[in-house]
Scaffold this active site. Structure first.
Site, short mmCIF file in Angstrom:
data_model
loop_
_atom_site.label_atom_id
_atom_site.label_comp_id
_atom_site.label_asym_id
_atom_site.label_seq_id
_atom_site.Cartn_x
_atom_site.Cartn_y
_atom_site.Cartn_z
N TRP A 18 -10.16 97.90 95.57
CA TRP A 18 -9.57 98.65 96.67
C TRP A 18 -10.60 99.68 97.04
O TRP A 18 -10.90 100.59 96.25
CB TRP A 18 -8.28 99.30 96.17
N GLU B 298 12.45 110.05 102.74
CA GLU B 298 12.27 108.77 102.05
C GLU B 298 12.38 107.59 103.04
O GLU B 298 11.59 106.65 102.99
CB GLU B 298 13.30 108.66 100.91
N LYS C 69 9.27 104.92 103.82
CA LYS C 69 9.49 103.49 103.55
C LYS C 69 9.19 102.67 104.79
O LYS C 69 8.54 101.64 104.73
CB LYS C 69 10.95 103.31 103.10
#
Ligand code: F6R
Length: 613
Positions: A81, A486, A490
């Site tokens: 990564w 949240e 998401k």
């Protein structure tokens, strides 16, 4: 984040490495490579893209070169990564310099000094990576003794690392060392294995150990020897895996994320039930959390990153409400640079699914340096954060593979709730009867989770609508604001739609100017105390043309003209709605991303375990 696998033994190393890398794909990566030993020496093949691209490349190499078909007995593999240097074949690992071939997870902080020191000796790297500099450093230290080479080299390296190294003179041996970045290993009758994550080894063994920091592991076919840098042999403790293989596979679901959303009733049972004793009282004795720790605490700091930090926002509300002591929630990457006010009366709660997040680990270390008591809420057993904390509350959510955290978040909430109840009881802030009532409600919540999962259809419909948006807002007050944060992360991480979480009362201080005809707004109105105010805020956005997805606790009376979709969650005590609301928001994000045709489990640029700062 980058994945590591290494093997030496009786199996075909190429197969073990490629299968292992495939299992580690969920961590997020942009290129992959392996180095493996055949009778013709150590060969390296690297490729940008997925492990499937690497497989294809190896097949091509084998077609050209028949010698490649001979069995490979030892090798190391890596999914990269990118941190230092772009996504190219040359920057992918393994890196070789002279007699040293290695892979690396982590970040070398003093790479610039290393580069200058090597340049002074006329050595120039071929790639743009910090890792190749370490291969060059090790090669320049190498005088035929791998252990000495590793010792001399790591003394010159600053930063986080996990290295697996092959020396050309001992091509069937793998040497490993780590600092901060995780490495686990196991030995079986088939040989010795090492990986960044136990998930890559579970096909071969149900027992493993965590390599202690700054210890060297020497993997040979017959055994694994672990020693300190001074050469003293040590025997790390073996850890048994309690979950089965099926838990780490998709089990019929199209994506790990959807599977993990649906696993939440089980995950919550596993997290809550063992901590409830007769009479519905909390019992953290099996977690070795003594009641005495609650006595002298004057304030609490919760520190974590991303979704885990959002669980902390809910935890703050619970602890302040029940215990009436100040709680602050700090983003771990900020906390460590802010000279926080901490003393021996501070309880620092760190929250982490992986238990390896570099910023959270650094925050924990700072808290310990300042003599705070550290309690961690962690999913992965024996991870660095778990090992370094004074107390650990494990979330028994099972392996979480999708990059977007779902079941770990609700299990983190469950731990925070149980902890708050125990804390409140221990401080005499609530009676046993009040506590038992709360726990009865918490247990009832698990059934409500099952019911929430049946809302999938309406959430899919709302998700297909959101999929067309490029900008949207999540609004709420109190607990609902924490949930908005949240819901927003998401959605962003898997659907690539820009969104913002806003405290609903703050809208008119600027943000309302962004609400125009058709702007989607997800409005959480689950808290009775602020329900009327929240509906006024919904009217404000509706009046400006917003398309509103309204999430409510049960089905309170609301004028149907203020929303386009209503998601009526099963009715619960207000303080328990974060569990059901989180699941609705997870499904909304999932279906939005699905309708946009995106790769849900491995979103671009993101990694499951962020082991670099
Ligand atoms: C979002 C997400 C991340 C993690 C964050 C912390 O869905 O998964 O925001 O919550 O990277 O990771 P852990 O919990 O492993 O410390």
């Amino acid at each position: 984040m980058c994945g590591i696998i290494g093997f030496t033994g009786e199996l075909d190393a190429k197969t073990v490495l490629l299968d292992g890398l495939q299992t580690l794909e969920y961590r997020g990566y942009d290129s992959a490579g392996i180095a493996y030993y055949t009778k013709d020496g150590i060969k390296t093949v690297k490729s940008v893209g997925k492990v499937s691209c690497l497989r294809e490349k190896i097949d091509q190499v084998e077609k050209i070169d028949q010698a490649e078909k001979s069995p490979s007995t030892c090798g190391i593999g890596h999914t990269r990564w990118a941190t230092h240097g772009g996504v190219t074949d040359a920057n992918a690992h393994p890196h070789t310099c002279g007699k040293v071939t290695l892979i690396h997870n982590g970040i070398i902080e003093n790479y610039h000094e290393l580069e200058n020191a090597l340049a002074a000796k006329g050595k120039v790297p071929c790639s743009q990576t910090d890792t190749e500099l370490v291969a060059m450093l090790m090669d320049s230290c190498y005088e035929g003794n791998p252990m000495e080479t590793i010792k001399k080299s790591v003394a010159q390296i600053e930063g986080a690392f996990a290295f697996c190294i092959q020396f050309a003179d001992e091509p069937e041996v793998i040497y490993c060392i780590r600092k901060q970045s995780p490495l686990v290993a196991c030995h079986t009758e088939n040989g010795s294995f090492v990986a960044s994550d136990m998930v890559a080894l579970i096909t071969y063994s149900r027992e493993y150990f965590v390599l202690p920091e700054l210890h060297i592991a020497k993997l040979t076919k017959g055994r694994i020897e672990v020693s300190t840098l001074e050469g003293k042999a040590v025997s790390p403790e073996m850890i048994k895996i309690t979950w089965d293989m099926a838990a780490a596979k998709k089990g019929g679901y199209p994506h790990f994320m959807l599977k993990e959303i649906h696993e939440q009733p089980d995950a919550l049972q596993s997290t809550i039930l063992p901590r409830v004793k007769e009479g519905n009282l909390p019992d953290l004795t099996a977690d070795h959390i003594p009641l005495s720790i609650f006595k002298d605490i004057s304030h609490v700091i919760i520190t974590a990153c991303g979704t885990a930090m959002h669980a902390g926002l809910v935890g703050r509300i619970m602890i302040e409400k029940l215990i009436r002591i100040p709680v602050s929630v700090e983003i771990a990457s900020e906390f460590r640079y802010q000279d926080p006010v901490i003393n021996e009366k501070t309880l620092v709660i760190t929250i982490s699914q992986s238990g390896e997040t570099a910023d959270t680990l650094a925050a924990l270390r700072l808290a310990k340096e300042k003599k705070a008591t550290v309690l961690s809420i962690v999913n992965v057993k024996e991870s660095s954060i778990a090992r370094e904390s004074d107390y650990v509350l494990y979330t028994h959510a099972g392996p979480e593979i999708a990059v977007a955290s779902t079941k770990a978040y609700t299990a983190q909430l469950a731990c925070l709730f149980l902890f708050s109840y125990q804390f409140a009881l221990g401080r005499g802030c609530i009676t046993e009867k009040e506590c038992a009532d709360k726990i009865a409600q918490l247990l009832h919540m698990i059934a409500a989770i099952e019911e929430t999962l049946t809302l999938e259809k309406v959430l899919e419909e709302a998700g297909s609508d959101l999929a067309k948006a490029e900008d949207l807002f999540f609004i709420g007050r109190g607990m609902d604001y924490a949930l908005s944060c949240e819901g927003s992360i998401k959605l962003k991480e898997i659907s690539y739609i820009h969104s913002e979480a806003y405290a609903a009362g703050e809208l008119k201080h600027g943000t309302l100017s962004l609400i125009v005809e058709g702007t989607p707004v997800v409005a959480l109105a689950t808290q009775e105390k602020v329900f009327a105010k929240m509906i006024s805020n919904v009217r404000e956005v509706k009046a400006r043309g917003a398309r509103v997805i309204l999430i409510t606790n049960g089905r309170p009376e609301v004028d149907a003209s203020v929303f386009d979709y209503q998601i009526a969650l099963p009715k619960l005590e207000d303080e328990l709605v974060p569990f059901t609301a989180a699941i609705a928001l997870q499904m909304l994000a999932y279906y939005t991303a699905l309708h946009r045709g995106l790769e849900i489990d491995q979103p671009r640029n993101l990694a499951k375990s962020v082991t670099v700062e």
